[in-house]
Design a protein around this motif. Structure first.
Motif, PDB file in Angstrom:
ATOM      1  N   ILE A  14       0.716  -1.279  -0.023  1.00  0.00           N
ATOM      2  CA  ILE A  14       0.020  -0.308   0.091  1.00  0.00           C
ATOM      3  C   ILE A  14       0.987   1.354   0.096  1.00  0.00           C
ATOM      4  O   ILE A  14       2.032   1.302   0.658  1.00  0.00           O
ATOM      5  N   LEU A  15       0.634   2.155  -0.600  1.00  0.00           N
ATOM      6  CA  LEU A  15       1.084   3.645  -0.950  1.00  0.00           C
ATOM      7  C   LEU A  15       0.092   4.419  -0.512  1.00  0.00           C
ATOM      8  O   LEU A  15      -1.066   4.401  -1.048  1.00  0.00           O
ATOM      9  N   TYR A  16       0.235   5.496   0.323  1.00  0.00           N
ATOM     10  CA  TYR A  16      -0.687   6.472   0.847  1.00  0.00           C
ATOM     11  C   TYR A  16      -0.353   7.773   0.864  1.00  0.00           C
ATOM     12  O   TYR A  16       0.914   8.075   1.266  1.00  0.00           O
ATOM     13  N   ARG A  17      -1.363   8.829   0.555  1.00  0.00           N
ATOM     14  CA  ARG A  17      -0.739  10.289   0.896  1.00  0.00           C
ATOM     15  C   ARG A  17      -0.860  10.624   2.530  1.00  0.00           C
ATOM     16  O   ARG A  17      -1.973  10.800   3.076  1.00  0.00           O
ATOM     17  N   ALA A  18       0.122  10.660   3.260  1.00  0.00           N
ATOM     18  CA  ALA A  18       0.301  10.969   4.512  1.00  0.00           C
ATOM     19  C   ALA A  18      -0.287  12.232   4.900  1.00  0.00           C
ATOM     20  O   ALA A  18      -0.701  12.568   5.901  1.00  0.00           O
ATOM     21  N   ASP A  54      -5.186  15.390  -7.841  1.00  0.00           N
ATOM     22  CA  ASP A  54      -6.629  14.951  -7.874  1.00  0.00           C
ATOM     23  C   ASP A  54      -7.036  13.902  -6.970  1.00  0.00           C
ATOM     24  O   ASP A  54      -8.318  13.736  -7.243  1.00  0.00           O
ATOM     25  N   GLY A  55      -6.435  13.464  -6.142  1.00  0.00           N
ATOM     26  CA  GLY A  55      -6.740  12.406  -5.185  1.00  0.00           C
ATOM     27  C   GLY A  55      -7.045  10.952  -5.574  1.00  0.00           C
ATOM     28  O   GLY A  55      -7.240  10.092  -4.706  1.00  0.00           O
ATOM     29  N   LEU A  56      -6.637  10.602  -6.863  1.00  0.00           N
ATOM     30  CA  LEU A  56      -6.682   9.319  -7.343  1.00  0.00           C
ATOM     31  C   LEU A  56      -5.875   8.565  -6.555  1.00  0.00           C
ATOM     32  O   LEU A  56      -6.335   7.200  -6.303  1.00  0.00           O
ATOM     33  N   TYR A  57      -4.565   8.819  -6.609  1.00  0.00           N
ATOM     34  CA  TYR A  57      -3.798   7.930  -5.636  1.00  0.00           C
ATOM     35  C   TYR A  57      -3.448   8.456  -4.314  1.00  0.00           C
ATOM     36  O   TYR A  57      -2.349   8.003  -3.789  1.00  0.00           O
ATOM     37  N   ASP A  58      -4.648   8.939  -3.548  1.00  0.00           N
ATOM     38  CA  ASP A  58      -4.577   9.038  -2.321  1.00  0.00           C
ATOM     39  C   ASP A  58      -4.126   7.603  -1.458  1.00  0.00           C
ATOM     40  O   ASP A  58      -3.442   7.645  -0.524  1.00  0.00           O
ATOM     41  N   ILE A  59      -4.769   6.507  -1.949  1.00  0.00           N
ATOM     42  CA  ILE A  59      -4.466   5.270  -1.595  1.00  0.00           C
ATOM     43  C   ILE A  59      -4.255   4.504  -2.834  1.00  0.00           C
ATOM     44  O   ILE A  59      -5.250   4.333  -3.415  1.00  0.00           O
ATOM     45  N   ILE A  60      -3.050   3.838  -2.770  1.00  0.00           N
ATOM     46  CA  ILE A  60      -2.852   2.836  -4.094  1.00  0.00           C
ATOM     47  C   ILE A  60      -2.442   1.404  -3.262  1.00  0.00           C
ATOM     48  O   ILE A  60      -1.835   1.296  -2.419  1.00  0.00           O
ATOM     49  N   LEU A  61      -3.456   0.746  -3.919  1.00  0.00           N
ATOM     50  CA  LEU A  61      -2.805  -0.981  -3.657  1.00  0.00           C
ATOM     51  C   LEU A  61      -2.027  -1.405  -4.840  1.00  0.00           C
ATOM     52  O   LEU A  61      -2.620  -1.509  -6.103  1.00  0.00           O
ATOM     53  N   GLY A 118       6.140  -3.845 -22.483  1.00  0.00           N
ATOM     54  CA  GLY A 118       4.638  -3.602 -23.099  1.00  0.00           C
ATOM     55  C   GLY A 118       3.639  -4.241 -22.777  1.00  0.00           C
ATOM     56  O   GLY A 118       2.549  -4.040 -23.320  1.00  0.00           O
ATOM     57  N   LEU A 119       3.829  -5.302 -21.660  1.00  0.00           N
ATOM     58  CA  LEU A 119       2.565  -6.158 -21.160  1.00  0.00           C
ATOM     59  C   LEU A 119       1.690  -5.208 -20.174  1.00  0.00           C
ATOM     60  O   LEU A 119       0.829  -5.731 -19.597  1.00  0.00           O
ATOM     61  N   GLY A 120       1.672  -3.928 -19.997  1.00  0.00           N
ATOM     62  CA  GLY A 120       1.198  -3.216 -19.040  1.00  0.00           C
ATOM     63  C   GLY A 120       1.886  -2.815 -17.664  1.00  0.00           C
ATOM     64  O   GLY A 120       2.555  -3.622 -17.251  1.00  0.00           O
ATOM     65  N   SER A 121       1.851  -1.619 -17.425  1.00  0.00           N
ATOM     66  CA  SER A 121       2.484  -1.088 -16.244  1.00  0.00           C
ATOM     67  C   SER A 121       1.419  -0.402 -15.279  1.00  0.00           C
ATOM     68  O   SER A 121       0.581   0.186 -15.777  1.00  0.00           O
ATOM     69  N   ALA A 122       1.933  -0.274 -14.158  1.00  0.00           N
ATOM     70  CA  ALA A 122       1.088   0.573 -13.047  1.00  0.00           C
ATOM     71  C   ALA A 122      -0.357   0.323 -13.057  1.00  0.00           C
ATOM     72  O   ALA A 122      -1.139   1.203 -12.935  1.00  0.00           O
ATOM     73  N   ILE A 123      -0.589  -1.028 -12.977  1.00  0.00           N
ATOM     74  CA  ILE A 123      -1.929  -1.492 -12.779  1.00  0.00           C
ATOM     75  C   ILE A 123      -2.352  -1.589 -11.145  1.00  0.00           C
ATOM     76  O   ILE A 123      -1.810  -2.487 -10.602  1.00  0.00           O
ATOM     77  N   PHE A 124      -2.917  -0.472 -11.009  1.00  0.00           N
ATOM     78  CA  PHE A 124      -3.217  -0.551  -9.494  1.00  0.00           C
ATOM     79  C   PHE A 124      -4.584  -0.414  -9.123  1.00  0.00           C
ATOM     80  O   PHE A 124      -5.431  -0.421  -9.903  1.00  0.00           O
ATOM     81  N   LEU A 125      -4.984  -0.794  -7.886  1.00  0.00           N
ATOM     82  CA  LEU A 125      -6.126  -0.529  -7.052  1.00  0.00           C
ATOM     83  C   LEU A 125      -6.213   0.785  -6.700  1.00  0.00           C
ATOM     84  O   LEU A 125      -5.255   1.124  -5.755  1.00  0.00           O
ATOM     85  N   HIS A 126      -6.875   1.800  -7.009  1.00  0.00           N
ATOM     86  CA  HIS A 126      -6.805   3.185  -6.230  1.00  0.00           C
ATOM     87  C   HIS A 126      -8.238   4.053  -6.146  1.00  0.00           C
ATOM     88  O   HIS A 126      -9.273   3.109  -6.420  1.00  0.00           O
ATOM     89  N   CYS A 127      -8.310   5.117  -5.875  1.00  0.00           N
ATOM     90  CA  CYS A 127      -9.353   5.543  -5.436  1.00  0.00           C
ATOM     91  C   CYS A 127     -10.367   6.458  -6.726  1.00  0.00           C
ATOM     92  O   CYS A 127      -9.352   6.672  -7.698  1.00  0.00           O
ATOM     93  N   ASP A 156     -14.378   2.324   0.308  1.00  0.00           N
ATOM     94  CA  ASP A 156     -14.235   0.925   0.068  1.00  0.00           C
ATOM     95  C   ASP A 156     -12.950   0.428  -0.237  1.00  0.00           C
ATOM     96  O   ASP A 156     -12.602  -0.764   0.073  1.00  0.00           O
ATOM     97  N   VAL A 157     -12.050   1.405  -0.597  1.00  0.00           N
ATOM     98  CA  VAL A 157     -10.628   0.959  -0.468  1.00  0.00           C
ATOM     99  C   VAL A 157     -10.308   0.791   0.965  1.00  0.00           C
ATOM    100  O   VAL A 157      -9.649  -0.160   1.117  1.00  0.00           O
ATOM    101  N   ARG A 158     -10.332   1.452   1.745  1.00  0.00           N
ATOM    102  CA  ARG A 158      -9.986   1.298   3.209  1.00  0.00           C
ATOM    103  C   ARG A 158     -10.705  -0.147   3.816  1.00  0.00           C
ATOM    104  O   ARG A 158     -10.008  -0.810   4.278  1.00  0.00           O
ATOM    105  N   ARG A 159     -11.924  -0.340   3.330  1.00  0.00           N
ATOM    106  CA  ARG A 159     -12.435  -1.490   3.697  1.00  0.00           C
ATOM    107  C   ARG A 159     -11.817  -2.854   3.218  1.00  0.00           C
ATOM    108  O   ARG A 159     -11.627  -3.560   4.087  1.00  0.00           O
ATOM    109  N   LEU A 160     -11.647  -2.800   2.052  1.00  0.00           N
ATOM    110  CA  LEU A 160     -10.912  -3.750   1.444  1.00  0.00           C
ATOM    111  C   LEU A 160      -9.262  -3.911   1.947  1.00  0.00           C
ATOM    112  O   LEU A 160      -9.288  -4.998   2.491  1.00  0.00           O
ATOM    113  N   LEU A 161      -8.815  -2.810   2.331  1.00  0.00           N
ATOM    114  CA  LEU A 161      -7.388  -2.777   2.916  1.00  0.00           C
ATOM    115  C   LEU A 161      -7.468  -3.221   4.373  1.00  0.00           C
ATOM    116  O   LEU A 161      -6.384  -4.313   4.957  1.00  0.00           O
ATOM    117  N   SER A 162      -8.682  -3.138   5.038  1.00  0.00           N
ATOM    118  CA  SER A 162      -8.760  -3.482   6.677  1.00  0.00           C
ATOM    119  C   SER A 162      -8.826  -5.140   6.625  1.00  0.00           C
ATOM    120  O   SER A 162      -8.450  -5.568   7.490  1.00  0.00           O
TER     121      SER A 162
END
Length: 157
Positions: A40-44, A93-100, A112-121, A139-145
């Motif tokens: 997890i990466l998050y905006r502290a 923009d808040g999209l990456y306030d929490i990144i899984l 070439g097979l794709g990069s930076a595929i995250f679950l985010h806000c 929902d991101v927080r619920r998933l992470l918990s």
């Protein structure tokens, strides 16, 4: 999306979904498959650390993610400024306030097979992503918990 027995709304790629082995850099599709939950990466500066058993660390202003298929750091975190094409993780923009970070194309990355595929806000009213999965921040927080090392994100057609 099914989250701990509850269905929640999710945004996917602007081009829909595609089989994992058909994913191409920049195609805007979310790849189907089973992906390990890495960290997890998050905006502290915007929130307290998410409650999770997964490894977590704050996003720094110089965090990026290389999306240049011909670069040795492809689909890897990088420090900015970085000479090759990359995403900036410290976004306003808040999209990456929490990144899984999930295990798509990372062991080892295939150029070439794709990069930076995250679950985010999500953005707005679940606007499409560039290929990621996006949820409401609650929902991101619920998933992470509920997430723990060894768990997977499954994206199915």
């Amino acid at each position: 999306m099914d989250l701990a027995g509850k269905r929640v709304r999710a945004a996917l790629g602007r081009s829909g979904i595609c089989p994992q082995n058909s994913k191409q850099e920049g195609d805007g599709a979310t790849p189907t498959g089973r992906y390990a939950l890495r960290r997890i990466l998050y905006r502290a500066d915007r929130m307290t650390p998410p409650l999770t058993a997964l490894p977590a660390r704050p996003i720094r202003a110089d965090d990026g993610w290389c999306d240049a298929p011909d670069d040795p750091a492809y689909n890897r975190p990088v420090r900015l400024p970085y000479p090759a094409s990359h995403e900036t993780l410290f976004r306003e923009d808040g999209l990456y306030d929490i990144i899984l970070v999930v295990g798509h194309n990372d062991d080892p990355p295939v150029p070439g097979l794709g990069s930076a595929i995250f679950l985010h806000c999500k953005r707005g009213d679940y606007e499409p992503t560039e290929g990621c999965v996006a949820l409401d921040p609650d929902d991101v927080r619920r998933l992470l918990s509920n997430a723990k090392p060894g768990d997977h994100l499954v994206i199915e057609p």
